[in-house]
Design a protein around this motif. Structure first.
Motif, short mmCIF file in Angstrom:
data_model
loop_
_atom_site.label_atom_id
_atom_site.label_comp_id
_atom_site.label_asym_id
_atom_site.label_seq_id
_atom_site.Cartn_x
_atom_site.Cartn_y
_atom_site.Cartn_z
N ASP A 216 0.83 -1.20 0.00
CA ASP A 216 0.00 0.00 0.00
C ASP A 216 0.87 1.25 0.00
OD1 ASP A 216 -2.57 -1.13 -0.05
OD2 ASP A 216 -2.54 -1.50 2.10
N THR A 295 -8.05 1.30 4.07
CA THR A 295 -7.95 0.40 2.92
C THR A 295 -7.77 -1.02 3.43
OG1 THR A 295 -6.85 0.07 0.77
CG2 THR A 295 -5.43 0.58 2.65
N ILE A 306 -10.77 2.87 0.58
CA ILE A 306 -10.23 2.74 -0.77
C ILE A 306 -10.07 1.26 -1.10
CG2 ILE A 306 -8.25 3.26 -2.24
CD1 ILE A 306 -7.86 5.77 -0.43
N ASP A 307 -10.88 0.79 -2.03
CA ASP A 307 -10.85 -0.61 -2.44
C ASP A 307 -9.89 -0.80 -3.61
OD1 ASP A 307 -12.80 -1.82 -0.69
OD2 ASP A 307 -14.33 -0.69 -1.78
N GLU A 308 -9.50 -2.04 -3.78
CA GLU A 308 -8.64 -2.39 -4.91
C GLU A 308 -9.50 -2.74 -6.11
OE1 GLU A 308 -4.92 -5.38 -5.94
OE2 GLU A 308 -5.18 -4.50 -3.95
N LYS A 309 -9.11 -2.23 -7.28
CA LYS A 309 -9.80 -2.54 -8.53
C LYS A 309 -8.76 -2.84 -9.60
CE LYS A 309 -13.80 0.40 -7.51
NZ LYS A 309 -14.60 1.59 -7.94
N LYS A 313 -4.99 0.47 -6.77
CA LYS A 313 -5.86 1.33 -5.98
C LYS A 313 -5.72 2.76 -6.45
CE LYS A 313 -5.39 -1.58 -1.88
NZ LYS A 313 -5.04 -1.65 -0.45
#
Length: 521
Positions: A216, A295, A306-309, A313
């Protein structure tokens, strides 16, 4: 509504939090939802018995266990969603496998409850380490297989001998898990090197990153390049400064503040956003509520998550908040707990073993007469000044190895050096207990003796579940005469404590003077 939780060191009266909220700030309804999530994970473990769980199933189990660690997730909606995810995974194997009622555990025979709690809390800590490794693309079949095995045992009717065996197995598997994370971190970011880190915050926009997750931090550093924003670590993120690939970012400037439990004071009106990547989040105060971001498995009601896509991120909201707040108008001087203006980190096993010949020679010449590993979790409860005073009173011919957030009690002290090596060596995060173990085993080989015959004493502080799994690892290696404090775990029954004392010499701390006298013989 009431709760029951006794998994952290600060639990009420060293018995358990049983009211409407825990000492950590977790509300009763949140605690009960975390129990429901744990029961669902037992159900999932029952469903996958005799089958090969998928990577997605293991990830759901790791996340679920991580969520229930102290000071990670205070958000009921988030926990409820994960319960749904676990049930969805369970349905892929055996939808009829029953979730476990955790009240059966909390009301069980105290010795059974104690041993199962050691396993459960150890699994929670180990899940955090496995999760961090997984985020870097590293996994291990043996480690993964133990999570369902251990969780199923929480709901099974097992005797004390079977549970004691599982307690030790939890420690052995966690050693492999810590080795996995060490490899993930060093192969991704390089071998840590000794690094001096300033505590002054430079003027202008900045972001504070707290927690443990190096990935992160790297993602944020990438997205803040050339934006005029400086990045500062906080708490357990401090050792990130020692990794070469993270050090290469010139805007990774220093460390903000001291230990995690001081955040409500140190974050008061902070002119910058704070990103929490793992545990150590405390109930958020109004004076900085608008600048906390979370996150991964960390979540708090009302905070931006804050999500991971697609494998990454988007930290735009954090970056915009940093630019909006603008930071301090002038350089902002901060100090460590003892008034120091800088701290040093980066003495992992790679560094220490690279100068092993100097260390061994110093021991043979009697320049170094004793090693102390003083580390573990810190906390706000009175009594933790013991660790500061202990380190101050250690003999001048001793070396203090330290790790985890407990080091903030003394890591800004200047105790001098021995043969060019600093007397205080920060080995890293809590998971870097692996480094201390590697060094201890290397010294035992060099001197041809058992680890327990080395001039080495472990003085550990504990707070939450990652400290539990590290303790189990040390016990599984047969390491004896560990000093533990500030209090003994509430979930350890008198009979289990007697077993630990009789077989491993685990001892509660007393006073620095008395313990040092006892150690020196």
């Amino acid at each position: 509504m009431s709760m029951f939780c006794f998994q952290c060191e600060q639990t009420v009266g060293c018995r358990g939090c049983t009211g409407r909220a825990g000492v950590c700030g977790k509300q009763a309804d949140t605690s009960n939802l975390q129990d429901a999530l744990t029961g669902a994970l037992v159900g999932l473990a029952r469903a996958v018995e005799g089958k090969q769980p998928s990577a997605q199933t293991i990830c759901a189990m790791l996340e679920g266990l991580f969520i229930t660690i102290t000071n990670v997730n205070f958000d009921n909606d988030s926990i409820q969603r994960h319960i749904g995810k676990v049930h969805k995974e369970k349905a892929l194997y055996n939808r009829d496998a029953a979730d476990h009622d955790m009240q059966l555990l909390w009301n069980d025979d105290e010795d059974i409850r104690s041993l199962k709690s050691l396993i459960l809390f150890g699994l929670r800590g180990m899940a955090a380490y496995a999760y961090h490794a997984l985020m870097l693309g590293y996994t291990d079949d043996e480690v993964n297989a133990f999570f369902p095995k251990g969780m199923k045992a929480i709901g099974d009717e097992l005797g004390t001998d079977e549970l004691l065996s599982l307690v030790m197995e939890t420690g052995r598997v966690n050693l492999k898990c810590m080795e996995l994370l060490d490899r993930a971190n060093t192969e991704t970011y390089g071998t840590p090197v000794p690094t001096t880190v300033p505590l002054t915050v430079e003027k202008g926009p900045f972001i504070v990153v707290s927690g443990h997750d190096l990935r992160d931090l790297q993602l944020l550093l990438e997205q803040t390049k050339d934006r005029g924003i400086k990045v500062y670590t906080h708490g357990e993120m401090l050792p990130a400064h020692a990794y070469p690939k993270l050090k290469a970012y010139p805007h990774l400037k220093g460390n903000f503040g001291t230990a995690w439990q001081n955040q409500q004071k140190e974050f008061h009106n902070i002119p910058a956003p704070v990103l929490f990547t793992t545990n150590c989040l405390m109930p958020v105060k109004d004076s900085y509520r608008d600048r906390i971001f979370t996150t991964e498995v960390v979540s708090y009601p009302g905070m931006i998550h804050i999500d991971e896509k697609d494998g990454s991120k988007d930290f735009t909201s954090v970056i915009e908040k940093a630019l909006e707040l603008g930071g301090y108008p002038d350089d902002h001087a901060m100090t460590g707990i003892n008034g120091g203006v800088q701290v040093t980190t980066g003495f992992g096993h790679g560094t220490v073993l690279s100068v092993a010949d100097k260390v061994i020679e110093a021991v043979k010449n009697r320049d170094i007469r004793h090693f102390f590993l003083v580390g573990g979790c810190d906390g706000a409860k009175p009594g933790r000044n013991y660790y500061t005073e202990f380190v101050k009173q250690t003999p001048a011919d001793s070396v203090i190895l330290t790790l985890a957030c407990g080091k903030y009690r003394f890591n800004d002290l200047n105790l001098g050096d021995i043969g060019g090596l600093p007397r205080i060596m920060d080995m890293g995060q809590c998971n870097d207990a692996y480094s201390a173990i590697r060094v201890a085993l290397a010294l035992s080989d060099a001197f041809g003796c058992d680890v327990n015959r080395l001039p080495l004493t472990l003085v550990l502080s504990w707070y939450e579940q990652k400290a539990v799994c590290i303790l189990l690892t040390l016990l599984s290696l047969g390491i004896k005469n560990i000093y533990l404090g500030p209090t003994l775990p509430a979930f350890v029954s008198p009979n289990v404590l007697k077993y630990l004392v009789d077989n491993f010499g685990v001892s509660p701390i007393s006073t620095p003077e008395e313990d040092l006298k006892k150690i020196s013989g």
